[in-house]
Design a protein around this motif. Structure first.
Motif, PDB file in Angstrom:
ATOM      1  N   VAL A  92       1.058  -1.424  -0.549  1.00 43.48           N
ATOM      2  CA  VAL A  92       0.192  -0.183  -0.060  1.00 43.48           C
ATOM      3  C   VAL A  92       1.431   1.051   0.144  1.00 43.48           C
ATOM      4  CG1 VAL A  92      -1.723   1.515   1.000  1.00 43.48           C
ATOM      5  CG2 VAL A  92      -1.494  -1.255   1.463  1.00 43.48           C
ATOM      6  N   ASN A  93       0.830   1.982  -0.919  1.00 45.14           N
ATOM      7  CA  ASN A  93       1.567   3.425  -1.599  1.00 45.14           C
ATOM      8  C   ASN A  93       0.895   4.124  -0.371  1.00 45.14           C
ATOM      9  OD1 ASN A  93       1.407   5.566  -2.400  1.00 45.14           O
ATOM     10  ND2 ASN A  93       3.661   5.450  -3.506  1.00 45.14           N
ATOM     11  N   THR A  94      -0.629   4.732  -0.178  1.00 47.68           N
ATOM     12  CA  THR A  94      -1.164   5.551   0.936  1.00 47.68           C
ATOM     13  C   THR A  94      -2.615   4.824   0.129  1.00 47.68           C
ATOM     14  OG1 THR A  94      -2.159   6.969   0.754  1.00 47.68           O
ATOM     15  CG2 THR A  94      -2.168   6.764  -1.391  1.00 47.68           C
ATOM     16  N   ALA A 114      -6.861   2.544  -2.825  1.00 51.30           N
ATOM     17  CA  ALA A 114      -5.821   2.425  -1.944  1.00 51.30           C
ATOM     18  C   ALA A 114      -4.688   2.207  -3.862  1.00 51.30           C
ATOM     19  CB  ALA A 114      -5.355   1.892  -1.107  1.00 51.30           C
ATOM     20  N   HIS A 140      -2.357   0.144   6.805  1.00 53.36           N
ATOM     21  CA  HIS A 140      -1.412   1.274   6.719  1.00 53.36           C
ATOM     22  C   HIS A 140      -0.636   1.124   5.838  1.00 53.36           C
ATOM     23  CE1 HIS A 140       0.308  -2.537   9.051  1.00 53.36           C
ATOM     24  NE2 HIS A 140       1.696  -2.723   8.309  1.00 53.36           N
ATOM     25  N   ILE A 141       0.092   2.539   5.980  1.00 53.68           N
ATOM     26  CA  ILE A 141       0.968   2.564   4.701  1.00 53.68           C
ATOM     27  C   ILE A 141       2.644   1.408   4.362  1.00 53.68           C
ATOM     28  CG2 ILE A 141       3.037   3.796   3.697  1.00 53.68           C
ATOM     29  CD1 ILE A 141       0.638   6.465   3.662  1.00 53.68           C
TER      30      ILE A 141
ATOM     31  N   ASN B 152      -2.261  11.581   3.255  1.00 55.54           N
ATOM     32  CA  ASN B 152      -2.798  10.958   3.576  1.00 55.54           C
ATOM     33  C   ASN B 152      -0.938  10.284   4.099  1.00 55.54           C
ATOM     34  OD1 ASN B 152      -2.607   8.304   5.099  1.00 55.54           O
ATOM     35  ND2 ASN B 152      -3.371   6.572   4.471  1.00 55.54           N
ATOM     36  N   ARG B 153      -0.875  10.161   2.475  1.00 56.38           N
ATOM     37  CA  ARG B 153       0.908   9.727   1.681  1.00 56.38           C
ATOM     38  C   ARG B 153       2.000  11.419   2.352  1.00 56.38           C
ATOM     39  NH1 ARG B 153       4.313   5.642   0.807  1.00 56.38           N
ATOM     40  NH2 ARG B 153       5.841   6.605  -0.130  1.00 56.38           N
ATOM     41  N   THR B 156       1.583  10.544   6.277  1.00 54.70           N
ATOM     42  CA  THR B 156       2.522   9.570   6.787  1.00 54.70           C
ATOM     43  C   THR B 156       3.995  10.628   6.570  1.00 54.70           C
ATOM     44  OG1 THR B 156       0.718   7.993   6.236  1.00 54.70           O
ATOM     45  CG2 THR B 156       3.030   7.030   6.724  1.00 54.70           C
ATOM     46  N   THR B 157       4.660  10.700   5.315  1.00 52.04           N
ATOM     47  CA  THR B 157       6.079  10.803   5.186  1.00 52.04           C
ATOM     48  C   THR B 157       6.397  11.873   5.303  1.00 52.04           C
ATOM     49  OG1 THR B 157       5.254  10.187   2.849  1.00 52.04           O
ATOM     50  CG2 THR B 157       7.349  11.409   2.828  1.00 52.04           C
TER      51      THR B 157
END
Lengths: 168, 388
Positions: A92-94, A114, A140-141, B152-153, B156-157
């Motif tokens: 999962v990348n996002t 996702a 989760h990522i 989210n990316r 989270t990053t």
């Protein structure tokens, strides 16, 4: 002379003005049907999905493998060398946990769209799909996932031949 | 310089509302009238018209540019509509700029109009048509998905919290309380309000998002020799830049807006800006979602990656801070009639740099500001630098 205000009022309406018939309006729907050609690269990709395989495209100049496949590499603008078989697993990348549908209807069971980075493609390369069979709180990522396929006889060469991805 | 100097000499806008009774034509006319009046020009003084408006699917008919042309003042004049999704509002003044900078025209009217309320019952459903028809639409994506996925990316990053990101929404909506055209200004909103609003597509909640709106904005551009006759306070376009990233958005680094980076560097080069953090006094980054303002401030080189939130936490982003951000109230507060929202940012810089922003005025006679918009399939960056 006092300058005129650059801020102009408009007539603001609300839903009641419509439902109570306070204003005139015309209600209509557009009907638009299309048959979209898949093209070369996505045609292969969909053929792959029908056979239960995820395909990518390889650029020998950039040494990149991308998915979804395409016929030209945007980095070097040379033709892609070949289509390659990828794994049906990835990470999962996002993701999102979504409580509304595409047309803004509320849903109590959330969908989990996702971006899945597919194993075998270059890092960061994936496509949009959904997750299921997983507690939304656990997603989760970086989570490893695997495609859940429709039974072979029901596959028709569509992105929905993959039902969803689940924890792997 | 290899281009003619171009100034903004007038600006006007309509209120941004959830649903206006006015047609798109009528909204465009009202904004154009206000812009012309603001610099005491008539339509006869205008050589050409550049118009920006977003997807035709909101209005339900094609040829929207032609439909809007006459009421935007383009009757029997050179006219062109441009469209780069949400980036349109800051692209259309760039188009106006090169019309004048090239020497082709002396005075150009730039108009941006959007009426999103016609799509029934909710404009969001029209966005389904921006997704790839074969690979994405069968999954029935909501527009919010791409923002939620990117947010989210991003968070989270860099390990950002929702509570910190909510500060953006709070500041912009509070700023908007001072804007006469704002739809969602609220002087009393708090971080708690944002965190307790309805979850639409986690991590996106209702108050993280700008509202769909109707509205129009217009500005007048003039070549230097004309601008100095029209006004003693011309605001110069010092730099412009724009860029598109790959349309394969699931192949991109979603944590950093490379398209804004490239566009900003083009604009800074043109403006001769070496240290943006010292030389930019006001920033109007595109803020359809609260995290987006942060994302874009980083692309604009106004903050290190993952650190834009510190501008808000330290108070620098406030109107009396070191780098006021969205003193207008932005899309989160004023509203988001797509193309008009971007041009509103240009109008805001125009008023701010002239010292005419009223209750929204940034203190200290700011000299230079930057506006930016973003759009298409999360891939276009458009940037304009204004200075006096």
């Amino acid at each position: 002379m006092q300058p005129k205000s650059p801020y102009i009022e408009v007539v603001s309406l609300n839903e009641e003005d419509f439902s109570s018939g306070q204003i005139l309006f015309r209600h209509d729907r557009l009907i638009a049907h299309y048959a979209w050609d898949t093209g070369i690269a996505i045609g292969y990709f969909l053929g792959g999905l029908k056979a239960g395989v995820i395909l990518g495209a390889y650029c020998s100049t950039c040494r990149k493998t991308v998915t979804p496949p395409r016929i030209v590499c945007e980095w070097c603008f040379r033709p892609m060398q070949r289509f390659v078989e990828l794994s049906d697993t990835g990470k999962v990348n996002t993701f999102s946990i979504c409580y509304i549908t595409w047309d803004v209807k509320r849903i109590s069971e959330p969908e989990i769209p996702a971006v899945i980075e597919i194993d075998g493609a270059s890092p960061g390369h994936g496509f949009l799909h959904k997750l299921a069979e997983v507690d939304p709180n656990e997603v989760h990522i970086g989570m490893k996932v695997q495609a859940v396929w429709k039974p072979p006889e029901e596959r028709c060469g569509s992105i929905t031949d993959i039902l969803y991805f689940r924890k792997f | 310089m290899k281009y003619r100097k171009v100034a903004v000499v007038g600006a006007g806008m309509t209120q941004f509302v959830r649903r206006a009774k006015e047609t798109p034509q009528e909204l465009a006319y009202k904004a154009v009238r206000a812009a012309l009046d603001s610099c005491e020009l008539t339509i006869n003084d205008i050589d050409a018209i550049c118009l920006g408006s977003a997807p035709d699917s909101f209005d339900g008919f094609h040829m929207k540019g032609e439909y809007l042309s006459s009421s935007a003042g383009a009757f029997r004049k050179p006219f062109m509509r441009s469209y780069v999704g949400g980036g349109t509002g800051v692209f259309v003044p760039i188009q106006g700029w090169y019309h004048v900078a090239s020497g082709l025209f002396d005075v150009v009217l730039v108009v941006a109009e959007e009426k999103m309320s016609s799509y029934y019952p909710h404009a969001q459903a029209a966005f389904l048509t921006i997704f790839d028809h074969t690979l994405e639409r069968p999954l029935k994506p909501n527009l919010l998905w791409i923002f939620a996925l990117e947010m989210n990316r991003y968070m989270t990053t860099y390990g950002l919290s929702k509570a910190d990101i909510a500060r953006v929404s709070v500041l912009h909506k509070r700023n908007a309380a001072d804007h006469p055209c704002a739809l969602l200004g609220d002087p009393n909103i708090t971080v708690e309000d944002v965190l307790q609003s309805e979850t639409l597509a986690w991590p996106v909640q209702r108050l993280d998002v700008s509202p769909v709106s109707d509205g129009a904005v217009a500005i007048v551009l003039a070549a230097e020799h004309i601008a100095r006759r029209i006004t003693d306070k011309p605001i110069w376009i010092e730099g412009v830049g724009w860029c598109l990233d790959t349309a394969y958005w699931t192949n991109r680094d979603l944590a950093y807006p490379r398209y804004v980076d490239v566009a900003a560097k083009m604009a800074y080069d043109m403006a001769g800006i070496k240290e943006p953090r010292k030389e930019i006094h006001i920033a109007e980054p595109y803020d359809p979602f609260d995290y987006k303002a942060l994302h874009h401030l980083e692309g604009l080189q106004l903050a290190e990656r993952g650190k834009a939130i510190e501008l808000y936490l330290s108070g620098e982003a406030e109107r009396n801070g070191n780098l006021p951000i969205c003193p207008s109230g932005g899309l989160l507060g004023v509203g988001n009639p797509i193309a008009a929202a971007g041009l509103m940012k240009i109008a805001e810089l125009f008023w701010q740099l002239r010292g005419e922003a009223g209750r929204r005025q940034v203190p200290g006679n700011p000299r230079r500001g930057i506006a930016q918009a973003w759009g298409d399939l999360m891939q276009v960056g458009t940037v304009v630098i204004l200075g006096r």
